[in-house]
Design an enzyme around this catalytic site. Structure first.
Site, short mmCIF file in Angstrom:
data_model
loop_
_atom_site.label_atom_id
_atom_site.label_comp_id
_atom_site.label_asym_id
_atom_site.label_seq_id
_atom_site.Cartn_x
_atom_site.Cartn_y
_atom_site.Cartn_z
CG HIS A 154 -2.02 0.93 1.30
ND1 HIS A 154 -2.43 1.70 0.24
CD2 HIS A 154 -2.82 1.28 2.34
CE1 HIS A 154 -3.42 2.48 0.62
NE2 HIS A 154 -3.69 2.26 1.89
CG HIS A 166 -4.40 0.54 -8.15
ND1 HIS A 166 -5.73 0.49 -7.83
CD2 HIS A 166 -3.84 1.45 -7.33
CE1 HIS A 166 -5.98 1.35 -6.87
NE2 HIS A 166 -4.85 1.96 -6.54
CG ASP A 185 2.85 4.32 -4.12
OD1 ASP A 185 1.90 3.53 -4.09
OD2 ASP A 185 2.96 5.29 -3.37
C1 SDX Z 1 -1.47 2.09 -3.40
O1 SDX Z 1 -6.21 0.79 -3.06
C2 SDX Z 1 -5.72 1.93 -3.38
O2 SDX Z 1 -6.39 2.80 -3.86
C3 SDX Z 1 -4.26 2.09 -3.05
C4 SDX Z 1 -3.61 3.40 -3.47
C5 SDX Z 1 -4.19 4.58 -2.75
O3 SDX Z 1 -4.08 5.70 -3.27
O4 SDX Z 1 -4.66 4.39 -1.61
O5 SDX Z 1 -3.75 3.60 -4.87
C6 SDX Z 1 -2.12 3.39 -3.13
O6 SDX Z 1 -1.43 1.27 -2.52
C7 SDX Z 1 -0.98 1.80 -4.79
C8 SDX Z 1 -0.39 0.34 -4.92
C9 SDX Z 1 1.06 0.39 -4.41
N1 SDX Z 1 1.58 -1.00 -4.31
C10 SDX Z 1 2.55 -1.39 -5.16
O7 SDX Z 1 2.99 -0.74 -6.11
C11 SDX Z 1 3.09 -2.78 -4.82
C12 SDX Z 1 3.18 -3.62 -6.10
N2 SDX Z 1 1.79 -3.93 -6.53
C13 SDX Z 1 1.21 -5.20 -6.15
O8 SDX Z 1 1.59 -5.61 -4.87
C14 SDX Z 1 -0.28 -5.31 -6.50
O9 SDX Z 1 -0.41 -4.88 -7.78
C15 SDX Z 1 -1.31 -4.61 -5.63
C16 SDX Z 1 -1.16 -4.95 -4.18
C17 SDX Z 1 -1.21 -3.13 -5.80
C18 SDX Z 1 -2.69 -5.07 -6.11
O10 SDX Z 1 -2.83 -6.39 -5.74
P1 SDX Z 1 -4.13 -7.24 -6.17
O11 SDX Z 1 -5.21 -6.37 -6.70
O12 SDX Z 1 -4.44 -8.15 -5.04
O13 SDX Z 1 -3.61 -8.01 -7.43
P2 SDX Z 1 -2.98 -9.45 -7.39
O14 SDX Z 1 -1.92 -9.48 -6.34
O15 SDX Z 1 -4.09 -10.43 -7.33
O16 SDX Z 1 -2.24 -9.54 -8.82
C19 SDX Z 1 -2.94 -9.98 -9.97
C20 SDX Z 1 -1.86 -10.62 -10.84
C21 SDX Z 1 -1.05 -11.70 -10.10
O17 SDX Z 1 -0.53 -12.57 -11.09
P3 SDX Z 1 -1.38 -13.98 -11.38
O18 SDX Z 1 -1.51 -14.67 -10.03
O19 SDX Z 1 -2.71 -13.53 -11.94
O20 SDX Z 1 -0.52 -14.72 -12.37
O21 SDX Z 1 -0.89 -9.62 -11.22
C22 SDX Z 1 0.37 -9.95 -10.66
C23 SDX Z 1 0.12 -10.95 -9.53
O22 SDX Z 1 1.26 -11.77 -9.34
N3 SDX Z 1 0.93 -8.70 -10.14
C24 SDX Z 1 2.21 -8.33 -10.28
C25 SDX Z 1 2.27 -7.05 -9.69
N4 SDX Z 1 1.07 -6.69 -9.22
C26 SDX Z 1 0.24 -7.72 -9.49
N5 SDX Z 1 3.28 -8.96 -10.82
C27 SDX Z 1 4.46 -8.28 -10.78
N6 SDX Z 1 4.60 -7.05 -10.24
C28 SDX Z 1 3.54 -6.40 -9.69
N7 SDX Z 1 3.68 -5.19 -9.15
#
Ligand code: SDX
Length: 425
Positions: A266, A307, A365
């Site tokens: 997050h 996201h 971010d």
């Molecule tokens: C913020 O909610 C909000 O509004 C948050 C925010 C706000 O203003 O409050 O916007 C701020 O938190 C932005 C997000 C910052 N976090 C990151 O940048 C960390 C990296 N991102 C991931 O951890 C992830 O994308 C999340 C946590 C942001 C979202 O997670 P989800 O929605 O639970 O998605 P998921 O983990 O189910 O991923 C779906 C797929 C998976 O692959 P498969 O299992 O389908 O094969 O996408 C892949 C994940 O492995 N994936 C990524 C990835 N993010 C998702 N693979 C590589 N790198 C990534 N960053």
């Protein structure tokens, strides 16, 4: 409320359950499932992917189109035409302020930027190398100790005062975390400065010379706070609402939001992006890290990408990238190695099938950390910056909930443990 209905039939149940369907002013309809508990059924939605936890009129996100509206105003227009203090007013009150409303609001915030002298002593208890978010969780939660006479949460005047206090004091507390860490004296806020200018003054001025805040950096700081101001029911805002639903005081609720924001998935992602760019270290290593990000067996993820809601460009990331260009250009750092790596990483990822298929785009971010580092803010303080920016959103959601009819939040579960068994012997 519409008279639309959803009908649920479950194998083994004779009756079809009729559920009301509600329409918002925009966005997806919702199915009201509250009556299911009376039928002995729960819904199941770990991570709340398909669950609307409340009604709200503050922020709307269309993740597919990359749209973010604060009280109906697009984030791009607010970033270009408004500023952080006006956006705080808009989130709290629902409308843009008139000139006199803005002046009154800004003066009220200005009046509350100082901290009680006793609260400054709290910092003595933290080691100099404490993570600033650990300090913020502690000192923000402690604020209620100084205002226990003004915590009647059903009194609009008390709620307004708490909102102004917390918005005003977060930048002061954030700067104090930095001064404590580097062993310099705390700087008092100055009433002739804006909230964002004051933050940079309290961060980088010393008692030995007159303040000298770079206006380009102050404007960039202000826009960064504005871009973080709110984001509907994200994890930390939902935490603030859940804490608030028990009747906890607003300072304790904001402290719970700070704790939730700290996680690298997050708000901690901006700090994690910088650490990732330093780890990559050179454009020649980008392909190796992209490969690791795609490897299911490798826990590495591309920080700043992906996201839960946006399946398109995060509109805040586009503005952030523009600010990044401006700040690096103003500081003569346009050839900043980390910025070059970030741009190359973004280009490669956006052309890679894995990211395209999963609709993984840069989020808020991805670029913010580069700007903050260029301004001179240490990586450990990046999530504190996010918390300062998000405070108006948190307190606006708290206020929206507490000023309407609400119930304590209490989810249920799918139980998978032991059924009843007797204690041996
Ligand atoms: C913020 O909610 C909000 O509004 C948050 C925010 C706000 O203003 O409050 O916007 C701020 O938190 C932005 C997000 C910052 N976090 C990151 O940048 C960390 C990296 N991102 C991931 O951890 C992830 O994308 C999340 C946590 C942001 C979202 O997670 P989800 O929605 O639970 O998605 P998921 O983990 O189910 O991923 C779906 C797929 C998976 O692959 P498969 O299992 O389908 O094969 O996408 C892949 C994940 O492995 N994936 C990524 C990835 N993010 C998702 N693979 C590589 N790198 C990534 N960053």
């Amino acid at each position: 409320m519409s008279d639309k209905k959803a009908r649920l039939s479950i194998d083994g149940m004779d009756e079809t359950i009729e559920l009301p369907v509600y329409e918002g002013s925009t966005g997806p309809d919702v199915v009201d499932v509250r009556s299911l508990v009376g039928k002995g059924i729960f819904t199941y939605d770990p991570g709340f992917v398909s669950t609307a936890s409340c009604d709200s009129a503050i922020t709307y996100i269309d993740g597919d189109k990359g749209i973010l509206l604060h009280r109906g105003y697009p984030i791009e227009q607010l970033a270009e035409k408004s500023d952080f203090i006006e956006t705080c007013y808009l989130l709290l009150n629902g409308e843009l302020p008139t000139a006199e409303e803005r002046e009154e609001f800004e003066n009220s915030i200005r009046y509350h930027t100082m901290l009680h002298e006793q609260l400054r002593l709290f910092f003595n208890g933290f080691p100099r190398n404490a993570h600033p978010m650990a300090v913020m969780v502690g000192v923000v939660g402690a604020l209620s100790a100084f205002y226990h006479d003004e915590l009647k949460i059903d009194d609009p005047a008390h709620r307004r005062l708490a909102a102004h206090r917390i918005i005003a004091k977060m930048p002061t507390l954030g700067a104090m975390c930095y001064k404590h860490a580097i062993g310099q004296p705390f700087m008092h806020p100055r009433n002739e400065m804006s909230l964002s200018e004051n933050f940079l003054h309290m961060m980088f001025s010393t008692p030995c010379e007159e303040p000298d805040v770079n206006p380009v950096l102050a404007k960039a700081m202000d826009t960064i706070f504005l871009l973080h101001a709110d984001h509907e029911q994200n994890a930390s805002t939902s935490t603030v609402r859940l804490a608030g639903s028990t009747g906890a005081n607003p300072y304790a609720c904001i402290s719970s939001g700070i704790a939730a924001l700290w996680g690298p998935a997050h708000g901690g992602a901006n700090e994690a992006v910088l650490k990732m760019l330093h780890r990559i270290g050179d454009e020649s290593k980008i392909d190796e890290f992209i490969k690791r990000a795609k490897d299911k067996d490798d826990p590495f993820r591309l920080m700043g990408f992906g996201h839960r809601v946006y399946k398109n460009f995060d509109p805040r990331a586009k503005v952030m990238r523009q600010i990044c260009d401006e700040v690096l250009d103003d500081l003569g750092l346009e050839d900043h190695p980390l910025f070059r790596i970030a741009r190359k990483l973004e280009k490669i990822a956006l052309e890679d099938e894995y990211f395209i298929e999963r609709k993984l785009y840069p989020n808020v971010d991805f670029y913010s950390g580069i700007i903050l580092q260029a301004i001179g803010i240490p990586t450990s303080l990046f999530t504190v910056i996010f918390a300062i920016g998000r405070t108006p959103g948190w307190i606006s959601h708290w206020n929206e909930m507490v000023s309407s009819s609400y119930r304590i939040g209490r989810p249920r579960q799918l139980y998978k443990g032991h059924t009843k068994r007797d204690y041996p012997g």
